[in-house]
Design an enzyme around this catalytic site. Sequence first.
Site, PDB file in Angstrom:
ATOM      1  N   GLU A 296       0.886  -1.169   0.000  1.00  0.00           N
ATOM      2  CA  GLU A 296       0.000   0.000   0.000  1.00  0.00           C
ATOM      3  C   GLU A 296       0.915   1.208   0.000  1.00  0.00           C
ATOM      4  O   GLU A 296       1.508   1.544   1.027  1.00  0.00           O
ATOM      5  CB  GLU A 296      -0.905  -0.010   1.251  1.00  0.00           C
ATOM      6  CG  GLU A 296      -1.820  -1.229   1.364  1.00  0.00           C
ATOM      7  CD  GLU A 296      -2.910  -1.250   0.312  1.00  0.00           C
ATOM      8  OE1 GLU A 296      -3.090  -0.241  -0.393  1.00  0.00           O
ATOM      9  OE2 GLU A 296      -3.580  -2.285   0.186  1.00  0.00           O
TER      10      GLU A 296
ATOM     11  N   CYS B 290      -2.470   8.863   2.567  1.00  0.00           N
ATOM     12  CA  CYS B 290      -2.086   8.383   1.246  1.00  0.00           C
ATOM     13  C   CYS B 290      -3.114   8.829   0.210  1.00  0.00           C
ATOM     14  O   CYS B 290      -2.790   9.028  -0.946  1.00  0.00           O
ATOM     15  CB  CYS B 290      -1.964   6.869   1.264  1.00  0.00           C
ATOM     16  SG  CYS B 290      -3.313   6.101   2.140  1.00  0.00           S
TER      17      CYS B 290
HETATM   18  P1  NDP Z   1       8.449   4.549   4.686  1.00  0.00           P
HETATM   19  O1  NDP Z   1       8.488   3.778   3.426  1.00  0.00           O
HETATM   20  O2  NDP Z   1       9.587   5.412   5.021  1.00  0.00           O
HETATM   21  O3  NDP Z   1       8.241   3.576   5.941  1.00  0.00           O
HETATM   22  C1  NDP Z   1       7.161   2.678   6.050  1.00  0.00           C
HETATM   23  C2  NDP Z   1       7.490   1.597   7.060  1.00  0.00           C
HETATM   24  O4  NDP Z   1       8.586   0.817   6.578  1.00  0.00           O
HETATM   25  C3  NDP Z   1       7.944   2.135   8.410  1.00  0.00           C
HETATM   26  O5  NDP Z   1       7.496   1.286   9.438  1.00  0.00           O
HETATM   27  C4  NDP Z   1       9.455   2.073   8.286  1.00  0.00           C
HETATM   28  O6  NDP Z   1      10.084   2.057   9.545  1.00  0.00           O
HETATM   29  C5  NDP Z   1       9.618   0.767   7.558  1.00  0.00           C
HETATM   30  N1  NDP Z   1      10.882   0.605   6.857  1.00  0.00           N
HETATM   31  C6  NDP Z   1      11.781   1.548   6.469  1.00  0.00           C
HETATM   32  N2  NDP Z   1      12.814   0.966   5.797  1.00  0.00           N
HETATM   33  C7  NDP Z   1      12.552  -0.366   5.751  1.00  0.00           C
HETATM   34  C8  NDP Z   1      13.222  -1.488   5.176  1.00  0.00           C
HETATM   35  N3  NDP Z   1      14.360  -1.363   4.500  1.00  0.00           N
HETATM   36  N4  NDP Z   1      12.663  -2.704   5.316  1.00  0.00           N
HETATM   37  C9  NDP Z   1      11.492  -2.860   5.974  1.00  0.00           C
HETATM   38  N5  NDP Z   1      10.820  -1.839   6.544  1.00  0.00           N
HETATM   39  C10 NDP Z   1      11.335  -0.596   6.422  1.00  0.00           C
HETATM   40  O7  NDP Z   1       7.103   5.370   4.606  1.00  0.00           O
HETATM   41  P2  NDP Z   1       6.564   6.472   5.599  1.00  0.00           P
HETATM   42  O8  NDP Z   1       6.531   5.915   6.967  1.00  0.00           O
HETATM   43  O9  NDP Z   1       7.292   7.744   5.376  1.00  0.00           O
HETATM   44  O10 NDP Z   1       5.038   6.595   5.127  1.00  0.00           O
HETATM   45  C11 NDP Z   1       4.603   7.499   4.182  1.00  0.00           C
HETATM   46  C12 NDP Z   1       4.223   6.784   2.914  1.00  0.00           C
HETATM   47  O11 NDP Z   1       3.236   5.794   3.181  1.00  0.00           O
HETATM   48  C13 NDP Z   1       3.602   7.723   1.912  1.00  0.00           C
HETATM   49  O12 NDP Z   1       4.151   7.493   0.644  1.00  0.00           O
HETATM   50  C14 NDP Z   1       2.129   7.330   1.929  1.00  0.00           C
HETATM   51  O13 NDP Z   1       1.438   7.632   0.759  1.00  0.00           O
HETATM   52  C15 NDP Z   1       2.202   5.860   2.195  1.00  0.00           C
HETATM   53  N6  NDP Z   1       0.936   5.341   2.714  1.00  0.00           N
HETATM   54  C16 NDP Z   1       0.159   4.565   1.892  1.00  0.00           C
HETATM   55  C17 NDP Z   1      -1.091   4.106   2.309  1.00  0.00           C
HETATM   56  C18 NDP Z   1      -1.945   3.267   1.428  1.00  0.00           C
HETATM   57  O14 NDP Z   1      -2.919   2.704   1.914  1.00  0.00           O
HETATM   58  N7  NDP Z   1      -1.637   3.133   0.139  1.00  0.00           N
HETATM   59  C19 NDP Z   1      -1.607   4.448   3.638  1.00  0.00           C
HETATM   60  C20 NDP Z   1      -0.706   5.241   4.428  1.00  0.00           C
HETATM   61  C21 NDP Z   1       0.523   5.681   3.962  1.00  0.00           C
HETATM   62  P3  NDP Z   1      10.503   3.436  10.233  1.00  0.00           P
HETATM   63  O15 NDP Z   1       9.341   4.375  10.138  1.00  0.00           O
HETATM   64  O16 NDP Z   1      10.766   3.039  11.619  1.00  0.00           O
HETATM   65  O17 NDP Z   1      11.690   3.938   9.472  1.00  0.00           O
END
Ligand code: NDP
Length: 530
Positions: free
Chosen positions: A247, A281
Amino acid sequence: MSAVLPIRTEEIISYNPATGAEVGRVPQTSADDVKAAVTRSRSAFQNWKKTSFKERAAYIMQAREVILSQMDEIAHLISAESGKPFGEAISMEIAPVLDLMQYFARNTEKLLGPTKIGIGLYALLGRSSKIVYHPLGVVGIIPAWNYPFSIPLGEAVMALMAGNTVVIKPSELTPMVGLKIGEIFEKAQSTTNLRLSNIVQIVTGDGQTGAALVEAAPDKIMFTGSVATGKKIAAAAAKNLTSCVFELGGKDPMIVFADANLELAAGAAVWGAFCNSGQSCSSVERLYVQENVAEVLTRKIVEKVRELTQGVGDSEDISIGAMSSERQIKIVEDHVEDFRAAGAKIEIGGRRNPDLEGLFYEPTVITNASNDMRAMQEETFGPTLPVATFTTEEEAIRLANDSEFGLTASVWTRDRAKGERVARQIEAGSVCVNEVLYTHGIAQTPWGGFKNSGRGRTHGREGLMELVQPQHIHINLLALLPDAWWMPYSPNAIITFRAMARKFASGSIIKTTMLLPQLARRIKELVTKR
Ligand code: NDP
């Protein structure tokens, strides 16, 4: 306010982005501990998969009761860790997930019930087929920080109802909300007859902990986050053939035709662009309005924005809270600067709120925007509403589809036929006519994106299907004779196979009936050769 950024140590400190106050501290879970959690989850699965839908539903409904009894406390925690208004913590996180919990508790058994499949002409040969659904095992959930309660909890509920066990890695920006989810399930368990442990586990940490969860090879990854991280996870998951639901981001368009109810459309644009400080999102990130009503719609929007109060989300009359991180606010500043430099006009906002100390960016309305501006293509994820104009229906569709993303979209018109006609031509997973943003809150309907907005679905029956593996049960109801295609082959067999290719494979009952004498000859041949 750099003090708001988490410090990378063995321990993660969570701060309130509106005040800079510490909300809590959690451990940075090591890769070994994550692996151990997945191993415990896999062994818990052996018992959990044997529970009945009724037992699972009782557990989920009990967790629901725990949430209801702590509603304000949970909403304050969500608001403190994410910066969103207290009201939105209830309306956009707690209320929808409570609805999702009751829906899947009551309906998963029916939604995952055995499905009888019509197998056409094979039925004439006395065969029958059904599909039954098996849980996958361990589901790893890696959510973003923007809906830290409803998204991981909703996905966990669906996974559990389907018979899986769950390991959640909350975002490092919202770990206390993640731990709260674990606490809710623990409390629920202590009040049911189930004596099972490790059904739901929370592993706190940053991206490295998330990567360790993928590495530990759960049976499914439910990931919510950016396209860039999604690609990293896809590559890492490929090593173990772990399947993933992604997502991802959005740049969602709102199309307003001249015949729309402009007052309603203006209110929708304000809520759709600025709720959660634009960090949804499915936020409205591009508004396309028909040229002859652009001025009046923009005026209405700006008037509504003037009425909004921004501040620390804890207070009940705040409509716009803080943003979640300094990193995110910098992206907003960069995009607003890009709009300015490219000749767009800032109608209101366009800066950090000078009267507030935390991470507050003012709701910003921008006119004269166009698709060739960088900020109209990249996801902003902040409180900006760029407005561009169009003249024809075709142009509106072309502009809306001119994006790498395709999560949601909305079309505003009083002409319902036109609304649906346009909606069907928009490349997005969910398109609303005269509504905006909120469909993630509908548990019954699938959620997910086209193009770079994701792969797979959550919610609805389609979402449940991501959390099970189908098994085809095929029964020969007349198991007395060999099949015509069995060995040994012979010239008569080849005649039969040719006839089958021509007649049986035609899908025609008449032709298949004509084939029956040849099949009978071939079967007799096999029987006499026994
Ligand atoms: P990120 O991609 O930075 O992080 C998402 C999650 O992945 C966090 O828990 C993060 O941990 C974790 N993460 C980071 N690096 C890794 C890795 N290498 N391997 C596994 N997990 C990892 O996204 P954001 O948190 O900045 O979220 C914003 C984004 O999410 C936007 O693009 C938004 O549009 C999208 N989004 C989409 C939705 C949908 O339903 N389509 C709903 C909500 C948001 P940590 O935060 O601890 O670094």
